[in-house]
Design an enzyme around this catalytic site. Structure first.
Site, mmCIF file in Angstrom:
data_model
loop_
_atom_site.group_PDB
_atom_site.id
_atom_site.type_symbol
_atom_site.label_atom_id
_atom_site.label_comp_id
_atom_site.label_asym_id
_atom_site.label_seq_id
_atom_site.Cartn_x
_atom_site.Cartn_y
_atom_site.Cartn_z
ATOM 1 N N TYR A 12 71.519 45.225 10.719
ATOM 2 C CA TYR A 12 72.866 44.924 11.208
ATOM 3 C C TYR A 12 73.922 45.787 10.526
ATOM 4 O O TYR A 12 74.994 46.028 11.073
ATOM 5 C CB TYR A 12 73.214 43.454 10.940
ATOM 6 C CG TYR A 12 72.784 42.483 12.012
ATOM 7 C CD1 TYR A 12 71.470 42.451 12.460
ATOM 8 C CD2 TYR A 12 73.688 41.592 12.565
ATOM 9 C CE1 TYR A 12 71.074 41.538 13.425
ATOM 10 C CE2 TYR A 12 73.304 40.678 13.527
ATOM 11 C CZ TYR A 12 71.996 40.660 13.953
ATOM 12 O OH TYR A 12 71.618 39.757 14.908
ATOM 13 N N LYS A 48 57.580 42.733 8.518
ATOM 14 C CA LYS A 48 56.749 43.597 9.357
ATOM 15 C C LYS A 48 56.160 44.670 8.442
ATOM 16 O O LYS A 48 56.289 45.882 8.670
ATOM 17 C CB LYS A 48 57.602 44.184 10.493
ATOM 18 C CG LYS A 48 56.824 44.925 11.565
ATOM 19 C CD LYS A 48 55.963 44.030 12.444
ATOM 20 C CE LYS A 48 55.093 44.874 13.369
ATOM 21 N NZ LYS A 48 54.060 44.086 14.070
ATOM 22 N N ASP A 98 55.730 39.199 14.345
ATOM 23 C CA ASP A 98 55.168 38.926 15.676
ATOM 24 C C ASP A 98 54.295 37.676 15.636
ATOM 25 O O ASP A 98 54.369 36.808 16.515
ATOM 26 C CB ASP A 98 54.415 40.149 16.229
ATOM 27 C CG ASP A 98 53.419 40.736 15.246
ATOM 28 O OD1 ASP A 98 53.430 40.375 14.050
ATOM 29 O OD2 ASP A 98 52.600 41.587 15.685
ATOM 30 N N ASP A 109 67.648 36.363 13.004
ATOM 31 C CA ASP A 109 68.449 36.105 14.204
ATOM 32 C C ASP A 109 67.537 35.601 15.318
ATOM 33 O O ASP A 109 67.805 34.591 15.964
ATOM 34 C CB ASP A 109 69.154 37.400 14.632
ATOM 35 C CG ASP A 109 69.951 37.222 15.909
ATOM 36 O OD1 ASP A 109 70.656 36.202 16.024
ATOM 37 O OD2 ASP A 109 69.851 38.093 16.799
ATOM 38 N N ASP A 124 66.739 31.336 16.604
ATOM 39 C CA ASP A 124 66.936 30.838 17.975
ATOM 40 C C ASP A 124 65.655 30.175 18.479
ATOM 41 O O ASP A 124 65.688 29.134 19.129
ATOM 42 C CB ASP A 124 67.306 31.979 18.943
ATOM 43 C CG ASP A 124 68.812 32.185 19.057
ATOM 44 O OD1 ASP A 124 69.539 31.799 18.115
ATOM 45 O OD2 ASP A 124 69.258 32.740 20.083
HETATM 46 C C1 IPM Z 1 74.040 34.583 15.456
HETATM 47 C C2 IPM Z 1 74.548 35.416 16.589
HETATM 48 C C3 IPM Z 1 75.234 36.653 16.025
HETATM 49 C C4 IPM Z 1 74.200 37.444 15.254
HETATM 50 C C5 IPM Z 1 75.941 37.532 17.077
HETATM 51 C C6 IPM Z 1 76.917 36.735 17.902
HETATM 52 C C7 IPM Z 1 76.616 38.710 16.433
HETATM 53 O O1 IPM Z 1 73.512 35.733 17.461
HETATM 54 O O2 IPM Z 1 74.860 34.106 14.646
HETATM 55 O O3 IPM Z 1 72.830 34.363 15.383
HETATM 56 O O4 IPM Z 1 73.459 38.251 15.841
HETATM 57 O O5 IPM Z 1 74.122 37.254 14.046
HETATM 58 MG MG MG Z 2 71.690 34.796 17.017
#
Ligand code: IPM
Ligand code: MG
Length: 363
Positions: A143, A194, A226, A250, A254
């Site tokens: 990032y 990885k 993975d 990230d 999710d």
């Molecule tokens: C998160 C989001 C952010 C990230 C985006 C909105 C920049 O997906 O907080 O997980 O990638 O960190």
């Molecule tokens: Mg995110």
């Protein structure tokens, strides 16, 4: 009454202002009950900041955040900014505030709530009892690594570049946060990388392994990313605490969030050393339902609870809020995203009222 806590609110975009209003109301009620007071100050971030000032992270916002005891963020972003140059996008504001406050440790719990188990897309027997903490490195890795950009090559073709880089000190400090977190949980830490392909991951693995000598009571394992993505849906109960870099974290956070049925339920904490922590729901700004009183405010409210627990050291207030959330779920109150048969569907505001009522009975 104690000294007021200074809280910076960053309502942001989309459903942000609606869910933030609920969290503020809940905090005020708990504050009254426990004789705590809060001084709320709003600041601009993301699209809201772009509209008002032309940039996603105005310097005034960074200043206000730095001068507060904790920062509560709702969500940022809207499709309409997707075509702006990168430095003017809402996401750049979010990454900027994380960097400006040095918030390198992002804690994302994903815990299955018994009341919502059937909202998960996975079978009950797979997700029952899931309780995972993802510790994501937040201010380094691909990032932020240099060089980055889109560059013209000699042949005239464009080439896009990002760099995944971690210094030993960056790995060590997130590693320590993760070992400490694991210690307070079930003492199992899985480091995800990885290392079979990437040098940066090999260094990551070596450092985390070296650190483990200081935490003999924590059982450390390593997993390739993975495989981790697969194991999270195959047998998520094998995980307790996961530590990983920015990009992998990230993605995996999710995925872990969705095990619980709705990303609309999950809070997160971003912590550094010198500055106040920032607390925000894992979900986004949901511009498609903004302003319609349909949003689920529970992740925002639980983020306020995390702020009280980790940012302000007020665990009793945090417990109360969490109990109120459990109570509304037990009584069958649901927003659209977690609605199922036989439950009562509420809008965002009504869910806020239900929480306030529930708080009156919590002891
Ligand atoms: C998160 C989001 C952010 C990230 C985006 C909105 C920049 O997906 O907080 O997980 O990638 O960190
Ligand atoms: Mg995110």
């Amino acid at each position: 009454m104690t000294q007021p806590y200074k809280i910076t609110l960053l309502p942001g975009d989309g459903i942000g202002p609606e869910i933030m209003a609920v969290a503020v109301e809940v905090m005020q009620v708990v504050g009254k009950q426990l004789d705590l007071s809060f001084e709320f100050q709003e600041a601009l971030l993301g699209g809201a900041a772009i509209e008002a000032t032309g940039e996603p992270l105005p310097a005034a916002t960074v200043e206000t955040c730095k001068q507060s005891d904790a920062v509560l963020l709702a969500a940022i972003g809207d499709f309409k900014y997707d075509t702006l140059p990168r430095h003017l996008r809402p996401e750049t504001g979010l990454l900027g505030i994380r960097a400006a406050l040095g918030l390198f440790a992002n804690l994302r719990p994903a815990k299955i709530l018994p009341q919502l188990i059937d909202a998960s897309s996975l079978k009950r027997e797979v997700v029952e009892g899931v309780d995972i903490m993802v510790v994501r490195e937040l201010t380094g890795g691909i990032y932020f690594g240099q060089p980055r950009g889109v560059f013209a090559t000699e042949s005239g073709e464009k080439r896009g570049v990002n760099t995944m880089a971690y210094a030993e000190s960056e790995i060590d400090r997130i590693g320590r946060v993760a070992f400490e977190a694991a210690r307070k949980r079930n003492k199992k830490l899985c480091s995800v990388d990885k290392a079979n392909v990437l040098e940066v991951s090999q260094l990551w693995r070596d450092r985390i392994t070296a650190l483990s000598a200081d935490y003999p009571d924590v059982e450390l394992s390593h997993m390739y990313v993975d495989n981790a993505a697969m194991q999270l849906v195959r047998n998520p109960r094998q995980f307790d605490t996961i530590v990983t870099g920015n990009l992998f974290g990230d993605i995996l956070s999710d995925e872990a969030a969705m095990l619980t049925g709705s990303i609309g339920m999950l809070p997160s904490a971003s912590l550094g050393v010198a500055n106040p922590g920032l607390f925000e729901p894992v979900h986004g700004s949901a511009p498609d339902i903004a302003g319609q009183d349909k949003a689920n405010p529970l992740a925002q409210v639980l983020s306020a609870a995390m702020m009280l627990r980790y940012g302000l050291d007020q665990p009793i207030a945090a417990d109360r809020i969490e109990q109120a959330v459990m109570k509304v779920l037990d009584q069958g109150d649901r927003t659209g995203d977690i609605m199922s048969e036989g439950m009562t569907m509420l809008g965002c505001k009504a869910m806020g009222k239900a929480l306030v009522n529930a708080l009156a009975d919590v002891t």
